[in-house]
Design a protein around this motif. Sequence first.
Motif, PDB file in Angstrom:
ATOM      1  N   ILE A 283      77.883  56.551  20.288  1.00  0.00           N
ATOM      2  CA  ILE A 283      78.704  56.252  19.112  1.00  0.00           C
ATOM      3  C   ILE A 283      78.063  55.137  18.289  1.00  0.00           C
ATOM      4  N   VAL A 284      77.533  54.116  18.961  1.00  0.00           N
ATOM      5  CA  VAL A 284      76.860  53.027  18.240  1.00  0.00           C
ATOM      6  C   VAL A 284      75.614  53.552  17.528  1.00  0.00           C
ATOM      7  N   LEU A 285      74.842  54.376  18.211  1.00  0.00           N
ATOM      8  CA  LEU A 285      73.611  54.898  17.621  1.00  0.00           C
ATOM      9  C   LEU A 285      73.909  55.769  16.400  1.00  0.00           C
ATOM     10  N   LEU A 286      74.976  56.554  16.459  1.00  0.00           N
ATOM     11  CA  LEU A 286      75.325  57.423  15.334  1.00  0.00           C
ATOM     12  C   LEU A 286      75.755  56.645  14.101  1.00  0.00           C
ATOM     13  N   ALA A 287      76.116  55.384  14.271  1.00  0.00           N
ATOM     14  CA  ALA A 287      76.541  54.585  13.117  1.00  0.00           C
ATOM     15  C   ALA A 287      75.431  54.471  12.084  1.00  0.00           C
ATOM     16  N   TRP A 288      74.172  54.435  12.532  1.00  0.00           N
ATOM     17  CA  TRP A 288      73.064  54.282  11.575  1.00  0.00           C
ATOM     18  C   TRP A 288      72.936  55.490  10.647  1.00  0.00           C
ATOM     19  N   PRO A 289      72.763  56.721  11.168  1.00  0.00           N
ATOM     20  CA  PRO A 289      72.674  57.842  10.236  1.00  0.00           C
ATOM     21  C   PRO A 289      73.952  58.090   9.445  1.00  0.00           C
ATOM     22  N   LEU A 290      75.117  57.836  10.060  1.00  0.00           N
ATOM     23  CA  LEU A 290      76.367  58.043   9.334  1.00  0.00           C
ATOM     24  C   LEU A 290      76.521  57.048   8.188  1.00  0.00           C
ATOM     25  N   ALA A 291      76.030  55.812   8.381  1.00  0.00           N
ATOM     26  CA  ALA A 291      76.083  54.830   7.296  1.00  0.00           C
ATOM     27  C   ALA A 291      75.296  55.315   6.089  1.00  0.00           C
ATOM     28  N   GLY A 292      74.295  56.159   6.324  1.00  0.00           N
ATOM     29  CA  GLY A 292      73.505  56.703   5.227  1.00  0.00           C
ATOM     30  C   GLY A 292      74.296  57.608   4.311  1.00  0.00           C
ATOM     31  N   LEU A 293      75.484  58.052   4.742  1.00  0.00           N
ATOM     32  CA  LEU A 293      76.337  58.878   3.892  1.00  0.00           C
ATOM     33  C   LEU A 293      77.152  58.041   2.915  1.00  0.00           C
ATOM     34  N   LEU A 294      77.208  56.723   3.116  1.00  0.00           N
ATOM     35  CA  LEU A 294      77.967  55.840   2.234  1.00  0.00           C
ATOM     36  C   LEU A 294      77.194  55.601   0.939  1.00  0.00           C
ATOM     37  N   PRO A 295      77.912  55.250  -0.140  1.00  0.00           N
ATOM     38  CA  PRO A 295      77.222  54.959  -1.405  1.00  0.00           C
ATOM     39  C   PRO A 295      76.236  53.797  -1.227  1.00  0.00           C
ATOM     40  N   ARG A 296      75.021  53.994  -1.736  1.00  0.00           N
ATOM     41  CA  ARG A 296      74.023  52.929  -1.660  1.00  0.00           C
ATOM     42  C   ARG A 296      74.404  51.817  -2.619  1.00  0.00           C
ATOM     43  N   GLY A 297      74.262  50.577  -2.176  1.00  0.00           N
ATOM     44  CA  GLY A 297      74.669  49.442  -2.981  1.00  0.00           C
ATOM     45  C   GLY A 297      73.510  48.713  -3.613  1.00  0.00           C
ATOM     46  N   ASP A 298      73.760  47.462  -3.947  1.00  0.00           N
ATOM     47  CA  ASP A 298      72.785  46.627  -4.620  1.00  0.00           C
ATOM     48  C   ASP A 298      71.710  46.162  -3.642  1.00  0.00           C
ATOM     49  N   ALA A 299      70.765  45.428  -4.185  1.00  0.00           N
ATOM     50  CA  ALA A 299      69.735  44.818  -3.352  1.00  0.00           C
ATOM     51  C   ALA A 299      70.377  43.852  -2.370  1.00  0.00           C
ATOM     52  N   PRO A 300      69.749  43.633  -1.218  1.00  0.00           N
ATOM     53  CA  PRO A 300      70.331  42.716  -0.231  1.00  0.00           C
ATOM     54  C   PRO A 300      70.475  41.309  -0.798  1.00  0.00           C
ATOM     55  N   PRO A 301      71.520  40.588  -0.391  1.00  0.00           N
ATOM     56  CA  PRO A 301      71.686  39.216  -0.876  1.00  0.00           C
ATOM     57  C   PRO A 301      70.555  38.325  -0.383  1.00  0.00           C
ATOM     58  N   PRO A 302      70.239  37.290  -1.135  1.00  0.00           N
ATOM     59  CA  PRO A 302      69.137  36.410  -0.719  1.00  0.00           C
ATOM     60  C   PRO A 302      69.514  35.585   0.500  1.00  0.00           C
ATOM     61  N   ALA A 303      68.498  35.136   1.219  1.00  0.00           N
ATOM     62  CA  ALA A 303      68.726  34.293   2.392  1.00  0.00           C
ATOM     63  C   ALA A 303      69.395  32.987   1.971  1.00  0.00           C
ATOM     64  N   ILE A 304      70.342  32.543   2.771  1.00  0.00           N
ATOM     65  CA  ILE A 304      71.036  31.284   2.483  1.00  0.00           C
ATOM     66  C   ILE A 304      70.146  30.129   2.920  1.00  0.00           C
ATOM     67  N   PRO A 305      69.986  29.109   2.086  1.00  0.00           N
ATOM     68  CA  PRO A 305      69.177  27.950   2.488  1.00  0.00           C
ATOM     69  C   PRO A 305      69.650  27.385   3.823  1.00  0.00           C
ATOM     70  N   LEU A 306      68.719  26.932   4.622  1.00  0.00           N
ATOM     71  CA  LEU A 306      69.030  26.477   5.973  1.00  0.00           C
ATOM     72  C   LEU A 306      70.063  25.362   5.981  1.00  0.00           C
ATOM     73  N   ARG A 307      69.948  24.435   5.040  1.00  0.00           N
ATOM     74  CA  ARG A 307      70.901  23.325   4.995  1.00  0.00           C
ATOM     75  C   ARG A 307      72.323  23.845   4.734  1.00  0.00           C
ATOM     76  N   SER A 308      72.430  24.776   3.788  1.00  0.00           N
ATOM     77  CA  SER A 308      73.749  25.345   3.483  1.00  0.00           C
ATOM     78  C   SER A 308      74.309  26.105   4.681  1.00  0.00           C
ATOM     79  N   LEU A 309      73.444  26.860   5.377  1.00  0.00           N
ATOM     80  CA  LEU A 309      73.889  27.599   6.557  1.00  0.00           C
ATOM     81  C   LEU A 309      74.384  26.646   7.635  1.00  0.00           C
ATOM     82  N   ALA A 310      73.674  25.566   7.846  1.00  0.00           N
ATOM     83  CA  ALA A 310      74.071  24.596   8.865  1.00  0.00           C
ATOM     84  C   ALA A 310      75.427  23.985   8.541  1.00  0.00           C
ATOM     85  N   ILE A 311      75.632  23.614   7.292  1.00  0.00           N
ATOM     86  CA  ILE A 311      76.914  23.011   6.895  1.00  0.00           C
ATOM     87  C   ILE A 311      78.055  24.015   7.063  1.00  0.00           C
TER      88      ILE A 311
END
Length: 508
Positions: A283-311
């Motif tokens: 069931i977990v493995l099938l999540a990957w191909p099944l997710a491909g049926l969902l509408p494709r979205g925007d580009a991935p969000p940028p990485a959060i700066p390390l300081r902001s992530l820590a806070i």
Amino acid sequence: MEITPRKRTAAGMRMAALLAATLAGLALCVAGIWRLEAERTGVTMTPLKAGTTPVTIYRRDGAAPAPVVVIAHGFAGSRQFMEAYALTLAQAGYVAVAFDFEGHGRNPSPMSGDVTRVDGTTRKLMSEVGRVTDAALSLPGTDGRVALLGHSMASDIIVRQALADPRISATVAISMFSEAVSASTPRNLLIITGEWETALRRDALRNLRLADPAAREGDTVDDPAGNGGRRAVVAPGVEHVSVLYSTTALREARDWLDRVFGRTSSGPVAATGGAIALLLAGIVLLAWPLAGLLPRGDAPPPAIPLRSLAIATLVPAVVTPIVLRFVETRFLPVLVADYLAAHLLVYGALSLSLLRLRGVRFGRVAWVSALALAAYGIIVFGGALDRYVASFMPIAARLPIIAAIAVGAVPAMLADSIANQGGHAALWRTVWIRAAFLASLGGAVALDFKRLFFLLIIIPVIVLFFTVFGLIGGCVGRRTGSPMADGIGLGLILAWSLGVSFPMFLPG
């Protein structure tokens, strides 16, 4: 835009990988279901009510009259959790009777009493075991003899009930902790522990040596077919939960009861653990191909700066347990989950606020993808759990509890997914984000151990949730580019999981 040969090759490789994942996932699911259903072949499972207590009777088709074995689950468990023992004993010809304790599974009656006192909740649960025993012995096809089998929390309940009820011929205590055992009682006691349950193994050996100071693990003291015996055995390579699927433990329980009742069994041992793992992995493995049926979205969000992530992770981890130390959190009729809901809410709200203050953009909500993720986790994965592992489909009384927990679970998972970039973050960032939350729960227990010690039980469950549903949610987040969809879906799954698992409880 021209499609280059390199892009065509990459697209082809991706399609091949998706096809392979689909076929592998389906194969795992089919293999798991086939094996699990095969274990039920020849066994009739009949529902019954003992008062308000839901019961399932497992009986081999055409079996002769036989002793009853009443099977009791542990804290936050249910009848399904003990099914490997029920099927093994039913195939051996016994009448196996599994039930949901008050406050657990589909039992509509909440637990009550003082959980810290033997004459409180323990006494009430002993009475419930007695009611189930009475109902079981009144069934046709029983020969009047009865044994008790229980895991973890139930081990103490069945030991004490065996002392109080002279009808009990044998007691099988799995992962036992009980102060009620003496040198000679309860009679015909088998203690089973997992190899990795170090403290419980020491306690099992201590209880064995009450009967014979020279006894060692694996020894049998006195004669279970005569005046009474005692045995302590270790199931190799398992811990507190996987001991329920150990073939060694299942065989030991069956053989001990055969010795007590003078029977010889040749039926199969229900080795369901591996099949369950196959099904859930599929069931977990099938999540990957099944997710491909969902509408494709925007580009991935940028990485959060390390300081902001820590806070955004460390501040909530420190502040949340300190703030809630001085807040009354008993607002739901359920043990521990009300505090956990409050912890999730405060932690999530703080983390979201800090992420926003640090300039992190949350992005849009892909609602179709969020609801699809929630449905896959609750209906597909949860449906498999409910049939083969543990109760996951709630009774009506639990729906308001799930809704209340969702108020905290959704903000916490939103914060987790946004910090995790909807599954795009590096692995070390994911581990950091989730370790900070787990550390905050540990801090809460340390600050108020008496009130929150049950949280120690849920921490491994949260780790499992992050591992399993984190993988599924990551597939959705990477496809949609929407951390909000990932967070909402995971929050709803987490609220459901907690709401159906933790015991309903009313003091008094």
